[in-house]
Design an enzyme around this catalytic site. Structure first.
Site, PDB file in Angstrom:
ATOM      1  N   SER A  97     -15.774   4.762   6.335  1.00 19.49           N
ATOM      2  CA  SER A  97     -16.291   4.455   7.472  1.00 19.49           C
ATOM      3  C   SER A  97     -15.725   5.636   8.357  1.00 19.49           C
ATOM      4  CB  SER A  97     -15.644   3.294   7.907  1.00 19.49           C
ATOM      5  OG  SER A  97     -14.221   3.081   7.917  1.00 19.49           O
ATOM      6  N   ASP A 124      -4.117  10.259  -1.862  1.00 23.55           N
ATOM      7  CA  ASP A 124      -4.025   9.078  -2.817  1.00 23.55           C
ATOM      8  C   ASP A 124      -2.707   8.882  -3.571  1.00 23.55           C
ATOM      9  OD1 ASP A 124      -4.278   6.792  -4.270  1.00 23.55           O
ATOM     10  OD2 ASP A 124      -6.170   6.848  -4.774  1.00 23.55           O
ATOM     11  N   VAL A 125      -1.905   8.106  -3.088  1.00 25.38           N
ATOM     12  CA  VAL A 125      -0.363   8.048  -3.686  1.00 25.38           C
ATOM     13  C   VAL A 125      -0.495   7.817  -5.343  1.00 25.38           C
ATOM     14  CG1 VAL A 125       0.897   8.091  -1.811  1.00 25.38           C
ATOM     15  CG2 VAL A 125       0.106   5.895  -3.077  1.00 25.38           C
ATOM     16  N   ASN A 151       5.879   4.318   2.799  1.00 27.01           N
ATOM     17  CA  ASN A 151       5.371   3.211   3.468  1.00 27.01           C
ATOM     18  C   ASN A 151       3.966   2.764   2.939  1.00 27.01           C
ATOM     19  OD1 ASN A 151       5.138   1.502   5.977  1.00 27.01           O
ATOM     20  ND2 ASN A 151       3.169   2.889   5.904  1.00 27.01           N
ATOM     21  N   SER A 203       9.427  -5.451   1.224  1.00 24.97           N
ATOM     22  CA  SER A 203       9.035  -6.599   1.886  1.00 24.97           C
ATOM     23  C   SER A 203       9.734  -7.979   1.525  1.00 24.97           C
ATOM     24  CB  SER A 203       7.392  -6.892   1.352  1.00 24.97           C
ATOM     25  OG  SER A 203       7.072  -8.313   1.877  1.00 24.97           O
ATOM     26  N   TYR A 216       1.325  -8.471  -4.735  1.00 24.51           N
ATOM     27  CA  TYR A 216       2.153  -7.961  -3.851  1.00 24.51           C
ATOM     28  C   TYR A 216       3.522  -8.274  -4.053  1.00 24.51           C
ATOM     29  CZ  TYR A 216       3.305  -6.531   0.818  1.00 24.51           C
ATOM     30  OH  TYR A 216       4.052  -5.998   2.181  1.00 24.51           O
ATOM     31  N   ALA A 218       4.979  -8.768  -6.744  1.00 18.53           N
ATOM     32  CA  ALA A 218       5.596  -8.050  -8.219  1.00 18.53           C
ATOM     33  C   ALA A 218       5.774  -6.446  -7.828  1.00 18.53           C
ATOM     34  CB  ALA A 218       4.487  -8.197  -9.316  1.00 18.53           C
ATOM     35  N   LYS A 220       6.455  -5.266  -4.516  1.00 18.61           N
ATOM     36  CA  LYS A 220       7.473  -4.866  -3.927  1.00 18.61           C
ATOM     37  C   LYS A 220       8.848  -5.390  -4.310  1.00 18.61           C
ATOM     38  CE  LYS A 220       5.161  -3.749  -0.318  1.00 18.61           C
ATOM     39  NZ  LYS A 220       5.171  -2.210   0.285  1.00 18.61           N
ATOM     40  N   ILE A 249       5.247  -8.774  10.290  1.00 14.92           N
ATOM     41  CA  ILE A 249       5.127  -7.585  11.386  1.00 14.92           C
ATOM     42  C   ILE A 249       3.909  -7.717  12.004  1.00 14.92           C
ATOM     43  CG2 ILE A 249       5.583  -5.302  11.993  1.00 14.92           C
ATOM     44  CD1 ILE A 249       8.050  -6.656  11.074  1.00 14.92           C
TER      45      ILE A 249
END
Length: 309
Positions: A97, A124-125, A151, A203, A216, A218, A220, A249
């Site tokens: 997009s 792309d990390v 982040n 998180s 998610y 696992a 974090k 947040i």
């Protein structure tokens, strides 16, 4: 002594001091009233968290913030820039997009207005070679590196028995392996210069999970383990490694992708009775990147309004 005694017992005109204090002159009334009126005019409702000031100790330093185009990452980028830090950030588009690229360019323009240097590119990390090229590019363009904020993160929620291999791998590879790739890439530079600050964005769900967040949570939780290990191994090189654990947040991704009843429940569970703002997280991250936090390492700071209590 006579002058002092006379000054305390008589007014300048020699009148009675009690009378002088009970009937102030018009000039005295103005001097007293004006500051009060000024204070009253400045009383406004505080609706947004304000940035913190750390003096000039961070000015001229260089930071990398992964996932810095939007949301929490964008707030961190801008807050670092406000303190005179030159900032490089990456972004990654999962579709064609072009929306993420546009957001990255908007963030870069705002950073430029703060009169610091900015570099941004797509990276792309999950790709270790791409991460290596990105870090090398930052070192060449910016002339150094002192701060890394990991982040970049995504979510692909679902009951664990319905999670596909792709949803599991994508979240773990982005949130956890991506942070590892970045730390591994900057570690030689930090160790060589005996200086560095690393902050990983984990998180509250890495501490206490909820239904549908197996991948998610696992990832974090893994970030917290990575933080402690990196702090242990890089500490002798004067590198501080810490983590923040945001709660709910108020980002576009949260408010547009999470059902209203979940957000309402999150507000009720937070003892402060509200969702957080990206600036709330940015303030803590910048503190951990400053010399005020020079003796803090290997720790995690929840930024959750009391969600975990």
């Amino acid at each position: 002594m006579q002058h002092s005694r006379g000054s305390s017992s008589r007014d300048p005109e020699g009148g009675d001091p009690a009378a002088a204090s009970s009937t102030p002159s018009p000039l005295q009334e103005i001097v007293i009233a004006d500051p009060v009126e000024m204070l009253l005019e400045e009383v406004v409702e505080e609706t947004q968290p304000q940035g913190l000031m750390y003096g000039s100790s961070m000015r001229g330093r260089v930071a990398i913030v992964t996932g810095g185009a939007t949301g929490i990452g964008r707030a961190i980028v801008l807050e670092l820039a406000r303190h005179g830090v030159h900032v490089a950030f990456n972004y990654f588009s999962y579709d064609e997009s072009g929306e993420m690229r546009a957001e990255a360019e908007r963030t870069a323009r705002e950073v430029a207005q703060l009169e610091v240097r900015c570099h941004h590119c797509e990276c792309d990390v999950r790709d270790s070679e791409a991460v290596g090229r990105f870090v090398d590019d930052v070192l060449e363009r910016m002339g150094g590196l002192h701060i890394l904020v990991n982040n970049a993160g995504i979510g692909r929620d679902g009951a664990l028995w319905r999670l596909s291999d792709e949803k599991w791998r994508t979240v773990l590879d982005t949130n956890l392996t991506g942070a590892f790739h970045m730390i591994r890439a900057v570690a030689p530079h930090f160790r060589r210069h005996h200086d560095g600050k690393i902050v990983n964005v984990s998180s509250v769900h890495g501490i206490r999970s909820e239904f549908g967040l197996a991948n998610y949570s696992a990832s974090k939780a893994g970030v917290l383990g990575l933080t402690r290990s990196a702090a242990l191994e890089l500490g002798p090189s004067n590198v501080n490694v810490n983590a923040v654990a945001p709660g709910y947040i108020r980002t576009t991704r949260l408010t547009s992708g999470v059902p209203a009843e979940i957000l309402d429940n999150a507000r009720e569970r937070a003892v402060l009775g509200r969702l957080g703002d990206p600036q709330d997280v940015a303030n803590v991250v910048v503190f951990l990147c400053s010399e005020l936090a020079r003796h803090i390492t290997g720790t995690v700071i929840p930024v959750d309004g009391g969600h975990l209590l």
